[in-house]
Design a protein around this motif. Sequence first.
Motif, PDB file in Angstrom:
ATOM      1  N   PHE A  26      -8.695   1.313  -4.515  1.00 53.40           N
ATOM      2  CA  PHE A  26      -9.517   0.722  -5.586  1.00 53.40           C
ATOM      3  C   PHE A  26      -8.648  -0.041  -6.577  1.00 53.40           C
ATOM      4  O   PHE A  26      -8.904  -1.184  -6.914  1.00 53.40           O
ATOM      5  CB  PHE A  26     -10.312   1.813  -6.301  1.00 53.40           C
ATOM      6  N   GLY A  27      -7.596   0.623  -7.078  1.00 55.53           N
ATOM      7  CA  GLY A  27      -6.642  -0.023  -7.975  1.00 55.53           C
ATOM      8  C   GLY A  27      -7.289  -0.643  -9.188  1.00 55.53           C
ATOM      9  O   GLY A  27      -8.133  -0.043  -9.842  1.00 55.53           O
ATOM     10  N   ALA A  28      -6.920  -1.881  -9.464  1.00 54.87           N
ATOM     11  CA  ALA A  28      -7.465  -2.608 -10.616  1.00 54.87           C
ATOM     12  C   ALA A  28      -8.630  -3.505 -10.217  1.00 54.87           C
ATOM     13  O   ALA A  28      -9.051  -4.369 -10.988  1.00 54.87           O
ATOM     14  CB  ALA A  28      -6.370  -3.447 -11.282  1.00 54.87           C
ATOM     15  N   GLY A  29      -9.160  -3.305  -9.009  1.00 51.85           N
ATOM     16  CA  GLY A  29     -10.329  -4.072  -8.591  1.00 51.85           C
ATOM     17  C   GLY A  29     -10.006  -5.418  -7.972  1.00 51.85           C
ATOM     18  O   GLY A  29     -10.849  -6.315  -7.964  1.00 51.85           O
ATOM     19  N   ASP A  30      -8.805  -5.575  -7.424  1.00 54.26           N
ATOM     20  CA  ASP A  30      -8.402  -6.853  -6.824  1.00 54.26           C
ATOM     21  C   ASP A  30      -8.753  -6.863  -5.332  1.00 54.26           C
ATOM     22  O   ASP A  30      -8.585  -5.862  -4.641  1.00 54.26           O
ATOM     23  CB  ASP A  30      -6.894  -7.078  -6.960  1.00 54.26           C
ATOM     24  N   LEU A  31      -9.188  -8.021  -4.858  1.00 53.34           N
ATOM     25  CA  LEU A  31      -9.500  -8.178  -3.440  1.00 53.34           C
ATOM     26  C   LEU A  31      -8.922  -9.501  -2.955  1.00 53.34           C
ATOM     27  O   LEU A  31      -9.309 -10.573  -3.442  1.00 53.34           O
ATOM     28  CB  LEU A  31     -11.017  -8.172  -3.219  1.00 53.34           C
ATOM     29  N   MET A  32      -7.962  -9.429  -2.017  1.00 52.12           N
ATOM     30  CA  MET A  32      -7.412 -10.638  -1.414  1.00 52.12           C
ATOM     31  C   MET A  32      -7.914 -10.721   0.018  1.00 52.12           C
ATOM     32  O   MET A  32      -7.661  -9.833   0.833  1.00 52.12           O
ATOM     33  CB  MET A  32      -5.881 -10.639  -1.434  1.00 52.12           C
ATOM     34  N   PHE A  33      -8.645 -11.796   0.305  1.00 51.07           N
ATOM     35  CA  PHE A  33      -9.266 -11.966   1.614  1.00 51.07           C
ATOM     36  C   PHE A  33      -8.380 -12.821   2.513  1.00 51.07           C
ATOM     37  O   PHE A  33      -7.827 -13.834   2.076  1.00 51.07           O
ATOM     38  CB  PHE A  33     -10.651 -12.601   1.453  1.00 51.07           C
ATOM     39  N   MET A  34      -8.258 -12.412   3.757  1.00 47.29           N
ATOM     40  CA  MET A  34      -7.406 -13.111   4.728  1.00 47.29           C
ATOM     41  C   MET A  34      -8.233 -13.474   5.951  1.00 47.29           C
ATOM     42  O   MET A  34      -8.876 -12.603   6.541  1.00 47.29           O
ATOM     43  CB  MET A  34      -6.223 -12.225   5.121  1.00 47.29           C
ATOM     44  N   ASP A  35      -8.217 -14.751   6.330  1.00 49.56           N
ATOM     45  CA  ASP A  35      -9.004 -15.171   7.481  1.00 49.56           C
ATOM     46  C   ASP A  35      -8.213 -15.034   8.776  1.00 49.56           C
ATOM     47  O   ASP A  35      -7.065 -14.569   8.782  1.00 49.56           O
ATOM     48  CB  ASP A  35      -9.541 -16.600   7.292  1.00 49.56           C
ATOM     49  N   ILE A  80      -8.598  -7.558   4.530  1.00 48.18           N
ATOM     50  CA  ILE A  80      -8.717  -7.586   3.065  1.00 48.18           C
ATOM     51  C   ILE A  80      -7.663  -6.667   2.488  1.00 48.18           C
ATOM     52  O   ILE A  80      -7.520  -5.519   2.938  1.00 48.18           O
ATOM     53  CB  ILE A  80     -10.096  -7.080   2.576  1.00 48.18           C
ATOM     54  N   GLN A  81      -6.925  -7.164   1.496  1.00 50.76           N
ATOM     55  CA  GLN A  81      -6.049  -6.260   0.741  1.00 50.76           C
ATOM     56  C   GLN A  81      -6.786  -5.849  -0.511  1.00 50.76           C
ATOM     57  O   GLN A  81      -7.181  -6.695  -1.328  1.00 50.76           O
ATOM     58  CB  GLN A  81      -4.712  -6.896   0.385  1.00 50.76           C
ATOM     59  N   THR A  82      -6.989  -4.569  -0.674  1.00 53.42           N
ATOM     60  CA  THR A  82      -7.724  -4.043  -1.822  1.00 53.42           C
ATOM     61  C   THR A  82      -6.763  -3.408  -2.814  1.00 53.42           C
ATOM     62  O   THR A  82      -5.818  -2.729  -2.419  1.00 53.42           O
ATOM     63  CB  THR A  82      -8.749  -2.993  -1.372  1.00 53.42           C
ATOM     64  N   GLY A  83      -6.999  -3.642  -4.102  1.00 60.40           N
ATOM     65  CA  GLY A  83      -6.216  -2.955  -5.121  1.00 60.40           C
ATOM     66  C   GLY A  83      -4.927  -3.623  -5.523  1.00 60.40           C
ATOM     67  O   GLY A  83      -4.090  -3.011  -6.174  1.00 60.40           O
ATOM     68  N   GLY A  84      -4.715  -4.879  -5.139  1.00 64.66           N
ATOM     69  CA  GLY A  84      -3.511  -5.592  -5.571  1.00 64.66           C
ATOM     70  C   GLY A  84      -2.413  -5.583  -4.528  1.00 64.66           C
ATOM     71  O   GLY A  84      -2.589  -5.116  -3.398  1.00 64.66           O
ATOM     72  N   ALA A  85      -1.254  -6.100  -4.930  1.00 60.10           N
ATOM     73  CA  ALA A  85      -0.134  -6.268  -3.993  1.00 60.10           C
ATOM     74  C   ALA A  85       0.337  -4.954  -3.401  1.00 60.10           C
ATOM     75  O   ALA A  85       0.861  -4.920  -2.283  1.00 60.10           O
ATOM     76  CB  ALA A  85       1.028  -6.964  -4.698  1.00 60.10           C
ATOM     77  N   SER A  86       0.162  -3.866  -4.127  1.00 56.64           N
ATOM     78  CA  SER A  86       0.579  -2.557  -3.629  1.00 56.64           C
ATOM     79  C   SER A  86      -0.586  -1.784  -3.021  1.00 56.64           C
ATOM     80  O   SER A  86      -0.477  -0.586  -2.775  1.00 56.64           O
ATOM     81  CB  SER A  86       1.224  -1.736  -4.748  1.00 56.64           C
ATOM     82  N   GLY A  87      -1.706  -2.480  -2.798  1.00 51.17           N
ATOM     83  CA  GLY A  87      -2.874  -1.829  -2.231  1.00 51.17           C
ATOM     84  C   GLY A  87      -2.861  -1.842  -0.712  1.00 51.17           C
ATOM     85  O   GLY A  87      -2.011  -2.474  -0.072  1.00 51.17           O
ATOM     86  N   ASN A  88      -3.823  -1.168  -0.130  1.00 48.12           N
ATOM     87  CA  ASN A  88      -3.918  -1.069   1.322  1.00 48.12           C
ATOM     88  C   ASN A  88      -4.550  -2.318   1.929  1.00 48.12           C
ATOM     89  O   ASN A  88      -5.381  -2.970   1.297  1.00 48.12           O
ATOM     90  CB  ASN A  88      -4.739   0.158   1.725  1.00 48.12           C
ATOM     91  N   ILE A  89      -4.176  -2.621   3.138  1.00 46.15           N
ATOM     92  CA  ILE A  89      -4.766  -3.724   3.895  1.00 46.15           C
ATOM     93  C   ILE A  89      -5.704  -3.123   4.927  1.00 46.15           C
ATOM     94  O   ILE A  89      -5.293  -2.297   5.744  1.00 46.15           O
ATOM     95  CB  ILE A  89      -3.681  -4.586   4.560  1.00 46.15           C
ATOM     96  N   ILE A  90      -6.977  -3.544   4.877  1.00 46.78           N
ATOM     97  CA  ILE A  90      -7.993  -2.964   5.742  1.00 46.78           C
ATOM     98  C   ILE A  90      -8.645  -4.069   6.580  1.00 46.78           C
ATOM     99  O   ILE A  90      -8.599  -5.242   6.213  1.00 46.78           O
ATOM    100  CB  ILE A  90      -9.066  -2.211   4.920  1.00 46.78           C
TER     101      ILE A  90
END
Length: 419
Positions: free
Chosen positions: A311-320, A280-290
Motif C-alpha cells: 500500500f505504501g503512500a498510495g503510488d501506482l506505477m503501471f507497466m505495459d 504494476i508497482q504498488t507503494g513506490g520505488a520500494s514497493g512490490n511489483i505485481i
Amino acid sequence: MEETRVVLHKAGEISPVSARQYVDVGGYEGLRKALKDPDQIVDIIKASGLRGRGGAGFPTGLKLGFTKQTPADKKYVVCNADEGEPGTNKDRVILEEIPHRLLEGMAIAGVAVGADQGYIYLRAEYPYVKKVLEQALGKAREAGFIGENILGSGFNFDIQIFVGAGAYVCGEETALLDSLEGKRGEPRVKPPFPGVSGLWGKPTLVNNVETLANLPGIMVNGPAWFRKMGTENFPGTKLFTLSGNVVNPGVYEFPVGITIRELFEDVGGGCPNGRKLYAIQTGGASGNIIPASLLDTPMDVDACEQVGATFGAGDLMFMDENCCLLDILENLTEFFVKESCGKCTPCREGNPQLLALVQRFKHGTASEKDLKLMLDLGKVMTGGALCGLGQMAPNPILSTVRFFPHLFGAETLYARGAS
C-alpha cells in the motif's frame, strides 16, 4: 470517475497563498475548535482511526498521545515534506495548491501535544513549493492563525521552513531529525522514539504532509464523518499517484479501498496506444511489483498485504507489455545503492550485491546459485537493516521473483519454497 476531495477540497479553486480565501471556504475552523477544547483533540483523532499517509500507516492518534503524555519544557511538531519516493507527487499537490490546510493541521497538532514550534522539512527539489509555502505562511501570520496568541487564545505556535539537501534517506523520520539538527542525515536506533526524544532530545511529533492535512476536516466534521469513508481498518480518503504507462497520470483523491482496476481504467484511462498492462508497482520505488491479474485488488493495507502488494503512500506505477522488468529492477536497485546512507551493513553492502545479481540475470549469466543468494540476501536485508530504506529495498526484486519467476528461471526453485 468523480473524486472524493477531502484533503484537496477547493484545491485549485482558490488562491493557494490567500488566508482570506481559505477562510471563506471553511478554513481554520478546525483550529478554532481545537483551541476551545485542546484536551479532546487526541481522543477525537484516535476515534477517527486516522493512520499515517506517508507509507507506514501508524495510527496518528497514538503518535499524538505519545508526544502529549511526555513531560518536557519544549516540544516540536515536524512535518515530513521530504517527498523523495520516485513516482510520488501527492504532497507536492497539497503544498502547491492548498498549503493552508497543512499549516492548519500543524497548528492543531501543536495545540494537541503542547508544542509551540513547528518545522516543515521540505524536499530540496521543490524550490517553487518553498515560495508558495513562504507566502502562505506570511498570510497566516498576518491573519493571526500562526504565531503568538493565536486567535486571542494565548497559545503560541510558529512554523519555520527547512530545506533538505536532497537525501532520500531523510524521508525516514529520525534521519530527518538529524538533518534538522545540522548533522548528517542518518537513521537513529529506536527506541527512544521521536515522541519521547526527538528534535534536540525533546518530544517531537513527526508526520507526513497528507496526514497533517487530514486533521482540520476531522476536527470540523468529527470522527464518525471520517469513518464513513475508506475501510474499517484504514478510514478516510487517500491521495493516489498514478504514473508510468497510463493515459492520465496524476494525483487523485478517493476513499481507501478503491480497486487498482478502477484507478487504472476509470481514472487513468488504461495504457496508451491500446497496449496491454503487464505489471504494476504498488507503494513506490520500494514497493512490490505485481502482475496485471491482480488488478481487482482494493487499495487498502490489509487487502494489499493479502495478495503480496504494497500500500505504501498510495503510488501506482503501471507497466505495459513492452516493459522489461529486469531493466526496471536494475534502475531501482541503482537508486537504492546511491541513496543508502551507509550507516548499517545490510543496506550498505547488500544493495550493491543485489545490483550485481540483478545485472547477471539481465545479461543471462546468472545461475541457480545466484538466485538462491539473491533471495537469501533480500531476506537478511529485510530483517536486519536499520531503517526502511534497507528493509524495503529488496521488495521489488523479491516480489518479481514471486510473480514473474520465469524471468529468473525460478519456477522449480520457487515451487520448493526457496524464496
